[in-house]
Design a protein around this motif. Structure first.
Motif, PDB file in Angstrom:
ATOM      1  N   LEU A   1      -4.762   5.688  19.744  1.00 33.87           N
ATOM      2  CA  LEU A   1      -4.064   5.044  18.932  1.00 33.87           C
ATOM      3  C   LEU A   1      -3.870   5.578  17.629  1.00 33.87           C
ATOM      4  CD1 LEU A   1      -2.551   2.276  18.237  1.00 33.87           C
ATOM      5  CD2 LEU A   1      -4.787   1.467  17.478  1.00 33.87           C
ATOM      6  N   VAL A   2      -2.628   5.875  17.291  1.00 30.14           N
ATOM      7  CA  VAL A   2      -2.397   6.723  15.828  1.00 30.14           C
ATOM      8  C   VAL A   2      -1.596   5.611  14.906  1.00 30.14           C
ATOM      9  CG1 VAL A   2      -1.195   8.400  14.520  1.00 30.14           C
ATOM     10  CG2 VAL A   2      -2.116   8.937  17.055  1.00 30.14           C
ATOM     11  N   ASN A   3      -2.427   4.938  13.999  1.00 25.10           N
ATOM     12  CA  ASN A   3      -1.515   4.182  13.099  1.00 25.10           C
ATOM     13  C   ASN A   3      -1.051   4.840  12.051  1.00 25.10           C
ATOM     14  OD1 ASN A   3      -2.558   1.625  13.988  1.00 25.10           O
ATOM     15  ND2 ASN A   3      -4.703   1.933  13.479  1.00 25.10           N
ATOM     16  N   ASN A   4       0.296   4.997  12.135  1.00 26.67           N
ATOM     17  CA  ASN A   4       1.201   5.992  11.067  1.00 26.67           C
ATOM     18  C   ASN A   4       2.061   5.090  10.470  1.00 26.67           C
ATOM     19  OD1 ASN A   4       1.774   8.314   9.858  1.00 26.67           O
ATOM     20  ND2 ASN A   4       3.348   8.714  11.367  1.00 26.67           N
ATOM     21  N   ALA A   5       1.734   3.766  10.422  1.00 23.95           N
ATOM     22  CA  ALA A   5       2.615   2.881   9.776  1.00 23.95           C
ATOM     23  C   ALA A   5       2.726   3.166   8.149  1.00 23.95           C
ATOM     24  CB  ALA A   5       2.199   1.418   9.983  1.00 23.95           C
ATOM     25  N   GLY A   6       3.934   3.176   7.693  1.00 25.82           N
ATOM     26  CA  GLY A   6       4.098   3.345   6.144  1.00 25.82           C
ATOM     27  C   GLY A   6       5.346   3.329   5.658  1.00 25.82           C
ATOM     28  N   ILE A   7       5.583   2.507   4.640  1.00 29.97           N
ATOM     29  CA  ILE A   7       6.709   2.461   3.775  1.00 29.97           C
ATOM     30  C   ILE A   7       6.187   2.507   2.291  1.00 29.97           C
ATOM     31  CG2 ILE A   7       8.089   0.907   5.318  1.00 29.97           C
ATOM     32  CD1 ILE A   7       7.421  -1.419   3.206  1.00 29.97           C
ATOM     33  N   GLY A   8       7.084   3.084   1.561  1.00 34.62           N
ATOM     34  CA  GLY A   8       6.699   3.420   0.309  1.00 34.62           C
ATOM     35  C   GLY A   8       7.600   2.873  -0.814  1.00 34.62           C
ATOM     36  N   THR A   9       7.218   1.894  -1.678  1.00 34.06           N
ATOM     37  CA  THR A   9       8.219   1.295  -2.366  1.00 34.06           C
ATOM     38  C   THR A   9       7.950   1.786  -3.923  1.00 34.06           C
ATOM     39  OG1 THR A   9       8.400  -0.607  -1.324  1.00 34.06           O
ATOM     40  CG2 THR A   9       8.820  -0.728  -3.528  1.00 34.06           C
ATOM     41  N   TYR A  10       8.947   2.692  -4.423  1.00 37.84           N
ATOM     42  CA  TYR A  10       8.788   3.229  -5.796  1.00 37.84           C
ATOM     43  C   TYR A  10       9.087   2.020  -6.859  1.00 37.84           C
ATOM     44  CZ  TYR A  10       9.224   5.888  -9.972  1.00 37.84           C
ATOM     45  OH  TYR A  10       9.126   6.257 -11.509  1.00 37.84           O
ATOM     46  N   ALA A  11       8.133   1.586  -7.497  1.00 35.59           N
ATOM     47  CA  ALA A  11       8.135   0.640  -8.504  1.00 35.59           C
ATOM     48  C   ALA A  11       7.028   0.793  -9.418  1.00 35.59           C
ATOM     49  CB  ALA A  11       8.149  -0.932  -7.875  1.00 35.59           C
TER      50      ALA A  11
ATOM     51  N   LEU B   1      -1.819  10.310  -2.073  1.00 40.09           N
ATOM     52  CA  LEU B   1      -1.876   9.465  -3.232  1.00 40.09           C
ATOM     53  C   LEU B   1      -2.638   8.801  -3.722  1.00 40.09           C
ATOM     54  CD1 LEU B   1       2.026   8.393  -3.035  1.00 40.09           C
ATOM     55  CD2 LEU B   1       1.156  10.307  -4.529  1.00 40.09           C
ATOM     56  N   THR B   2      -3.707   8.612  -2.613  1.00 39.12           N
ATOM     57  CA  THR B   2      -5.020   7.944  -2.939  1.00 39.12           C
ATOM     58  C   THR B   2      -6.169   8.607  -3.641  1.00 39.12           C
ATOM     59  OG1 THR B   2      -6.113   8.631  -1.155  1.00 39.12           O
ATOM     60  CG2 THR B   2      -4.767   6.578  -0.540  1.00 39.12           C
ATOM     61  N   ARG B   3      -5.755  10.040  -3.798  1.00 41.72           N
ATOM     62  CA  ARG B   3      -6.675  11.017  -4.622  1.00 41.72           C
ATOM     63  C   ARG B   3      -6.054  11.315  -6.137  1.00 41.72           C
ATOM     64  NH1 ARG B   3      -9.262   8.587  -1.651  1.00 41.72           N
ATOM     65  NH2 ARG B   3     -10.356   9.582   0.188  1.00 41.72           N
ATOM     66  N   GLY B   4      -4.597  11.061  -6.025  1.00 43.81           N
ATOM     67  CA  GLY B   4      -3.822  11.539  -7.088  1.00 43.81           C
ATOM     68  C   GLY B   4      -3.197  10.334  -7.745  1.00 43.81           C
ATOM     69  N   VAL B   5      -2.352  10.659  -8.971  1.00 39.59           N
ATOM     70  CA  VAL B   5      -1.533   9.524  -9.680  1.00 39.59           C
ATOM     71  C   VAL B   5      -0.350  10.091  -9.719  1.00 39.59           C
ATOM     72  CG1 VAL B   5      -1.230   8.366 -11.549  1.00 39.59           C
ATOM     73  CG2 VAL B   5      -3.703   8.671 -10.849  1.00 39.59           C
ATOM     74  N   VAL B   6       0.877   9.119  -9.043  1.00 35.33           N
ATOM     75  CA  VAL B   6       2.137   9.344  -8.987  1.00 35.33           C
ATOM     76  C   VAL B   6       2.786   8.144  -9.649  1.00 35.33           C
ATOM     77  CG1 VAL B   6       4.298   9.844  -8.072  1.00 35.33           C
ATOM     78  CG2 VAL B   6       2.195  11.028  -7.340  1.00 35.33           C
ATOM     79  N   PRO B   7       3.440   8.222 -11.020  1.00 30.36           N
ATOM     80  CA  PRO B   7       3.747   6.966 -11.524  1.00 30.36           C
ATOM     81  C   PRO B   7       4.723   6.355 -10.382  1.00 30.36           C
ATOM     82  CG  PRO B   7       3.794   8.708 -13.210  1.00 30.36           C
ATOM     83  CD  PRO B   7       3.374   9.251 -11.618  1.00 30.36           C
ATOM     84  N   GLY B   8       4.696   4.908 -10.528  1.00 32.71           N
ATOM     85  CA  GLY B   8       5.474   4.063  -9.705  1.00 32.71           C
ATOM     86  C   GLY B   8       4.956   3.966  -8.016  1.00 32.71           C
ATOM     87  N   MET B   9       4.085   4.684  -7.827  1.00 30.08           N
ATOM     88  CA  MET B   9       3.499   4.509  -6.476  1.00 30.08           C
ATOM     89  C   MET B   9       1.929   3.836  -6.343  1.00 30.08           C
ATOM     90  SD  MET B   9       5.861   5.889  -4.896  1.00 30.08           S
ATOM     91  CE  MET B   9       5.196   6.021  -3.006  1.00 30.08           C
ATOM     92  N   SER B  10       1.697   3.031  -7.188  1.00 30.34           N
ATOM     93  CA  SER B  10       0.297   2.348  -7.044  1.00 30.34           C
ATOM     94  C   SER B  10       0.162   1.400  -6.223  1.00 30.34           C
ATOM     95  CB  SER B  10       0.322   1.691  -8.723  1.00 30.34           C
ATOM     96  OG  SER B  10       1.065   0.793  -8.874  1.00 30.34           O
ATOM     97  N   ALA B  11       1.299   0.528  -5.798  1.00 30.81           N
ATOM     98  CA  ALA B  11       1.085  -0.406  -4.927  1.00 30.81           C
ATOM     99  C   ALA B  11       0.692   0.387  -3.468  1.00 30.81           C
ATOM    100  CB  ALA B  11       2.299  -1.371  -4.787  1.00 30.81           C
ATOM    101  N   TYR B  12       1.739   1.413  -3.269  1.00 33.12           N
ATOM    102  CA  TYR B  12       1.631   2.020  -1.876  1.00 33.12           C
ATOM    103  C   TYR B  12       0.341   2.776  -1.715  1.00 33.12           C
ATOM    104  CZ  TYR B  12       2.340   5.832   1.212  1.00 33.12           C
ATOM    105  OH  TYR B  12       2.161   6.740   2.184  1.00 33.12           O
ATOM    106  N   ALA B  13      -0.200   3.235  -2.804  1.00 30.10           N
ATOM    107  CA  ALA B  13      -1.245   3.975  -2.884  1.00 30.10           C
ATOM    108  C   ALA B  13      -2.424   3.151  -2.600  1.00 30.10           C
ATOM    109  CB  ALA B  13      -1.613   4.912  -4.019  1.00 30.10           C
ATOM    110  N   ALA B  14      -2.548   1.985  -3.108  1.00 30.82           N
ATOM    111  CA  ALA B  14      -3.591   0.770  -2.895  1.00 30.82           C
ATOM    112  C   ALA B  14      -3.600   0.316  -1.501  1.00 30.82           C
ATOM    113  CB  ALA B  14      -3.281  -0.267  -3.850  1.00 30.82           C
ATOM    114  N   THR B  15      -2.547   0.401  -0.904  1.00 30.42           N
ATOM    115  CA  THR B  15      -2.611  -0.322   0.446  1.00 30.42           C
ATOM    116  C   THR B  15      -3.125   0.961   1.773  1.00 30.42           C
ATOM    117  OG1 THR B  15      -0.308   0.720   0.956  1.00 30.42           O
ATOM    118  CG2 THR B  15      -0.536  -1.753   0.250  1.00 30.42           C
ATOM    119  N   LYS B  16      -2.825   2.115   1.227  1.00 31.04           N
ATOM    120  CA  LYS B  16      -3.248   3.345   1.863  1.00 31.04           C
ATOM    121  C   LYS B  16      -4.583   3.654   1.584  1.00 31.04           C
ATOM    122  CE  LYS B  16       0.327   4.437   4.590  1.00 31.04           C
ATOM    123  NZ  LYS B  16       0.114   4.433   6.137  1.00 31.04           N
ATOM    124  N   GLY B  17      -5.112   3.245   0.269  1.00 35.42           N
ATOM    125  CA  GLY B  17      -6.702   3.433  -0.036  1.00 35.42           C
ATOM    126  C   GLY B  17      -7.260   2.469   0.942  1.00 35.42           C
ATOM    127  N   ALA B  18      -6.581   1.199   1.027  1.00 30.48           N
ATOM    128  CA  ALA B  18      -7.405   0.055   1.948  1.00 30.48           C
ATOM    129  C   ALA B  18      -7.515   0.485   3.214  1.00 30.48           C
ATOM    130  CB  ALA B  18      -6.598  -1.323   1.770  1.00 30.48           C
TER     131      ALA B  18
END
Length: 152
Positions: free
Chosen positions: A59-69, A114-131
């Motif tokens: 099973l490969v969980n490759n779900a992902g959407i990114g919202t730049y905000a 993005l869970t290891r670096g910082v890209v402005p506007g991607m905090s919510a996306y990175a938080a979900t992938k960090g989870a």
């Protein structure tokens, strides 16, 4: 509409198994998905109808959407959509499919750098992938025979 993808190989294949080449899509808005869990996921039907199998290997969980905000302007709706797709869908899809994974099978959760670096506007996306990375470390102890891995 979000989708999780599960590679399927025939359960009757003998080692060494060829790489999975058939993909079954499980929509998070389809019956049996994270939004409607009253019936088995469509993957179970695909296994039976296409392969005559009851189980699968990977099973490969490759779900992902990114919202730049920017953090300060991310709306609750944007955040909810990110959590639904990037965290909730893989969580409940994996929960539903663990009993169908063959002994020696694997679960791979795809994350992001993005869970290891910082890209402005991607905090919510990175938080979900960090989870997802944390979830991988907390794999259910009731399935010790199914190793989980995370990649970014």
């Amino acid at each position: 509409m979000s989708r999780c993808w599960a590679p399927i190989s025939p359960a009757s294949a003998q080692p060494p198994r060829p790489p999975a080449r058939t993909w079954s899509s499980v929509s998070s808005t389809s019956p049996g998905s994270t939004r409607s869990r009253s019936s088995p996921p469509p993957v179970r039907n695909t296994l039976q109808e296409s392969f005559g199998a009851e189980t699968f290997d990977y099973l490969v969980n490759n779900a992902g959407i990114g919202t730049y905000a920017p953090y300060a302007t991310t709306t609750p709706e944007q955040f909810d959509e990110l959590v639904q797709t990037n965290l909730k869908a893989p969580f409940f899809l994996t929960q539903a499919l663990l009993p169908l994974i063959n002994e020696g099978g694997r679960v791979l959760n795809v994350s992001t750098a993005l869970t290891r670096g910082v890209v402005p506007g991607m905090s919510a996306y990175a938080a979900t992938k960090g989870a997802i990375e944390v979830l991988t470390r907390y794999r259910p102890s009731s399935w010790p025979s199914v190793p989980f891995a995370s990649t970014r």
